[in-house]
Write a protein that holds these residues in place. Structure first.
Motif, PDB file in Angstrom:
ATOM      1  N   TYR A  25       0.847  -1.184   0.000  1.00 55.23           N
ATOM      2  CA  TYR A  25       0.000   0.000   0.000  1.00 55.23           C
ATOM      3  C   TYR A  25       0.885   1.237   0.000  1.00 55.23           C
ATOM      4  O   TYR A  25       1.774   1.373   0.842  1.00 55.23           O
ATOM      5  N   ILE A  26       0.650   2.136  -0.951  1.00 57.66           N
ATOM      6  CA  ILE A  26       1.396   3.397  -1.007  1.00 57.66           C
ATOM      7  C   ILE A  26       0.645   4.399  -0.145  1.00 57.66           C
ATOM      8  O   ILE A  26      -0.516   4.708  -0.402  1.00 57.66           O
ATOM      9  N   THR A  27       1.310   4.888   0.915  1.00 53.01           N
ATOM     10  CA  THR A  27       0.660   5.818   1.840  1.00 53.01           C
ATOM     11  C   THR A  27       1.081   7.260   1.610  1.00 53.01           C
ATOM     12  O   THR A  27       0.394   8.172   2.056  1.00 53.01           O
ATOM     13  N   ALA A  28       2.206   7.477   0.947  1.00 50.11           N
ATOM     14  CA  ALA A  28       2.665   8.836   0.633  1.00 50.11           C
ATOM     15  C   ALA A  28       3.644   8.758  -0.526  1.00 50.11           C
ATOM     16  O   ALA A  28       4.294   7.737  -0.731  1.00 50.11           O
ATOM     17  N   GLN A  29       3.704   9.852  -1.279  1.00 53.87           N
ATOM     18  CA  GLN A  29       4.654   9.943  -2.388  1.00 53.87           C
ATOM     19  C   GLN A  29       5.274  11.335  -2.368  1.00 53.87           C
ATOM     20  O   GLN A  29       4.631  12.294  -1.965  1.00 53.87           O
ATOM     21  N   ARG A  30       6.523  11.409  -2.806  1.00 54.04           N
ATOM     22  CA  ARG A  30       7.144  12.721  -2.926  1.00 54.04           C
ATOM     23  C   ARG A  30       8.124  12.717  -4.100  1.00 54.04           C
ATOM     24  O   ARG A  30       8.729  11.702  -4.425  1.00 54.04           O
ATOM     25  N   TYR A  36      12.082  10.402  -7.076  1.00 52.29           N
ATOM     26  CA  TYR A  36      10.798   9.904  -6.569  1.00 52.29           C
ATOM     27  C   TYR A  36      11.019   8.992  -5.371  1.00 52.29           C
ATOM     28  O   TYR A  36      11.939   8.170  -5.363  1.00 52.29           O
ATOM     29  N   SER A  37      10.187   9.132  -4.368  1.00 53.74           N
ATOM     30  CA  SER A  37      10.186   8.174  -3.264  1.00 53.74           C
ATOM     31  C   SER A  37       8.748   8.000  -2.784  1.00 53.74           C
ATOM     32  O   SER A  37       7.910   8.897  -2.929  1.00 53.74           O
ATOM     33  N   ALA A  38       8.479   6.833  -2.256  1.00 61.53           N
ATOM     34  CA  ALA A  38       7.147   6.518  -1.766  1.00 61.53           C
ATOM     35  C   ALA A  38       7.252   5.862  -0.402  1.00 61.53           C
ATOM     36  O   ALA A  38       8.172   5.087  -0.137  1.00 61.53           O
ATOM     37  N   ARG A  39       6.324   6.207   0.458  1.00 63.17           N
ATOM     38  CA  ARG A  39       6.220   5.532   1.743  1.00 63.17           C
ATOM     39  C   ARG A  39       5.194   4.436   1.542  1.00 63.17           C
ATOM     40  O   ARG A  39       4.062   4.701   1.133  1.00 63.17           O
ATOM     41  N   VAL A  40       5.596   3.209   1.788  1.00 65.98           N
ATOM     42  CA  VAL A  40       4.719   2.070   1.547  1.00 65.98           C
ATOM     43  C   VAL A  40       4.488   1.313   2.846  1.00 65.98           C
ATOM     44  O   VAL A  40       5.318   1.328   3.756  1.00 65.98           O
ATOM     45  N   LEU A  41       3.364   0.649   2.893  1.00 63.65           N
ATOM     46  CA  LEU A  41       3.020  -0.195   4.025  1.00 63.65           C
ATOM     47  C   LEU A  41       2.974  -1.630   3.523  1.00 63.65           C
ATOM     48  O   LEU A  41       2.234  -1.944   2.590  1.00 63.65           O
ATOM     49  N   VAL A  42       3.816  -2.479   4.106  1.00 61.32           N
ATOM     50  CA  VAL A  42       3.882  -3.886   3.731  1.00 61.32           C
ATOM     51  C   VAL A  42       3.796  -4.707   5.009  1.00 61.32           C
ATOM     52  O   VAL A  42       4.640  -4.555   5.902  1.00 61.32           O
ATOM     53  N   GLY A  44       2.057  -4.439   7.608  1.00 58.35           N
ATOM     54  CA  GLY A  44       1.972  -3.653   8.822  1.00 58.35           C
ATOM     55  C   GLY A  44       3.190  -2.808   9.149  1.00 58.35           C
ATOM     56  O   GLY A  44       3.227  -2.145  10.178  1.00 58.35           O
ATOM     57  N   GLU A  45       4.185  -2.796   8.296  1.00 60.81           N
ATOM     58  CA  GLU A  45       5.411  -2.035   8.537  1.00 60.81           C
ATOM     59  C   GLU A  45       5.590  -1.016   7.407  1.00 60.81           C
ATOM     60  O   GLU A  45       5.362  -1.323   6.249  1.00 60.81           O
ATOM     61  N   ALA A  46       6.009   0.211   7.753  1.00 60.29           N
ATOM     62  CA  ALA A  46       6.189   1.277   6.758  1.00 60.29           C
ATOM     63  C   ALA A  46       7.649   1.372   6.324  1.00 60.29           C
ATOM     64  O   ALA A  46       8.563   1.178   7.130  1.00 60.29           O
ATOM     65  N   TYR A  47       7.846   1.677   5.040  1.00 56.94           N
ATOM     66  CA  TYR A  47       9.185   1.820   4.459  1.00 56.94           C
ATOM     67  C   TYR A  47       9.166   2.971   3.469  1.00 56.94           C
ATOM     68  O   TYR A  47       8.171   3.197   2.784  1.00 56.94           O
ATOM     69  N   TRP A  48      10.283   3.693   3.359  1.00 56.20           N
ATOM     70  CA  TRP A  48      10.477   4.656   2.278  1.00 56.20           C
ATOM     71  C   TRP A  48      11.284   3.943   1.198  1.00 56.20           C
ATOM     72  O   TRP A  48      12.324   3.357   1.488  1.00 56.20           O
ATOM     73  N   VAL A  49      10.794   3.966  -0.035  1.00 57.46           N
ATOM     74  CA  VAL A  49      11.461   3.267  -1.127  1.00 57.46           C
ATOM     75  C   VAL A  49      11.520   4.158  -2.360  1.00 57.46           C
ATOM     76  O   VAL A  49      10.719   5.060  -2.531  1.00 57.46           O
ATOM     77  N   ASP A  50      12.480   3.868  -3.230  1.00 55.45           N
ATOM     78  CA  ASP A  50      12.549   4.558  -4.520  1.00 55.45           C
ATOM     79  C   ASP A  50      11.666   3.796  -5.517  1.00 55.45           C
ATOM     80  O   ASP A  50      11.061   2.783  -5.188  1.00 55.45           O
ATOM     81  N   GLU A  51      11.612   4.303  -6.727  1.00 56.77           N
ATOM     82  CA  GLU A  51      10.733   3.714  -7.746  1.00 56.77           C
ATOM     83  C   GLU A  51      11.114   2.263  -8.068  1.00 56.77           C
ATOM     84  O   GLU A  51      10.254   1.408  -8.243  1.00 56.77           O
ATOM     85  N   PHE A  52      12.404   1.984  -8.118  1.00 56.64           N
ATOM     86  CA  PHE A  52      12.873   0.631  -8.434  1.00 56.64           C
ATOM     87  C   PHE A  52      12.478  -0.362  -7.342  1.00 56.64           C
ATOM     88  O   PHE A  52      11.975  -1.445  -7.617  1.00 56.64           O
ATOM     89  N   ARG A  53      12.708   0.020  -6.066  1.00 54.28           N
ATOM     90  CA  ARG A  53      12.346  -0.869  -4.951  1.00 54.28           C
ATOM     91  C   ARG A  53      10.831  -1.061  -4.877  1.00 54.28           C
ATOM     92  O   ARG A  53      10.352  -2.132  -4.552  1.00 54.28           O
ATOM     93  N   LEU A  54      10.079  -0.019  -5.189  1.00 48.82           N
ATOM     94  CA  LEU A  54       8.628  -0.125  -5.199  1.00 48.82           C
ATOM     95  C   LEU A  54       8.176  -1.171  -6.210  1.00 48.82           C
ATOM     96  O   LEU A  54       7.341  -2.028  -5.907  1.00 48.82           O
ATOM     97  N   SER A  55       8.761  -1.137  -7.391  1.00 49.15           N
ATOM     98  CA  SER A  55       8.376  -2.119  -8.407  1.00 49.15           C
ATOM     99  C   SER A  55       8.760  -3.536  -7.973  1.00 49.15           C
ATOM    100  O   SER A  55       8.033  -4.487  -8.216  1.00 49.15           O
TER     101      SER A  55
END
Length: 74
Positions: A25-30, A36-42, A44-55
């Motif tokens: 789940y993407i909870t924030a993007q900047r 580009y970076s996105a805060r994701v929820l996987v 139950g844990e949140a992570y900041w990832v770049d576009e490559f890690r998100l994919s």
């Protein structure tokens, strides 16, 4: 007949694999300075990832496989 049974087994395996895969789940993007970076929820844990890690997460890799560290609260 054997072909039908094999087909059913492969379909069930595909469904099982899809259900076992974690949801991302993407909870924030900047976008800052073209980066580009996105805060994701996987799981139950949140992570900041770049576009490559998100994919990679969306393709089914786990945060542990990517050696991600949980995001600290801002």
């Amino acid at each position: 007949m054997a072909s039908s049974a094999t087909s059913q087994k492969s379909k069930r395996a595909a469904v099982r694999e899809a259900l076992d895969r974690h949801k991302v789940y993407i909870t924030a993007q900047r976008l800052s300075a073209g980066s580009y970076s996105a805060r994701v929820l996987v799981d139950g844990e949140a992570y900041w990832v770049d576009e490559f890690r998100l994919s990679q997460l969306q393709q089914g890799l786990s945060p542990a496989e990517l050696e991600l560290t949980p995001a600290t609260d801002d």
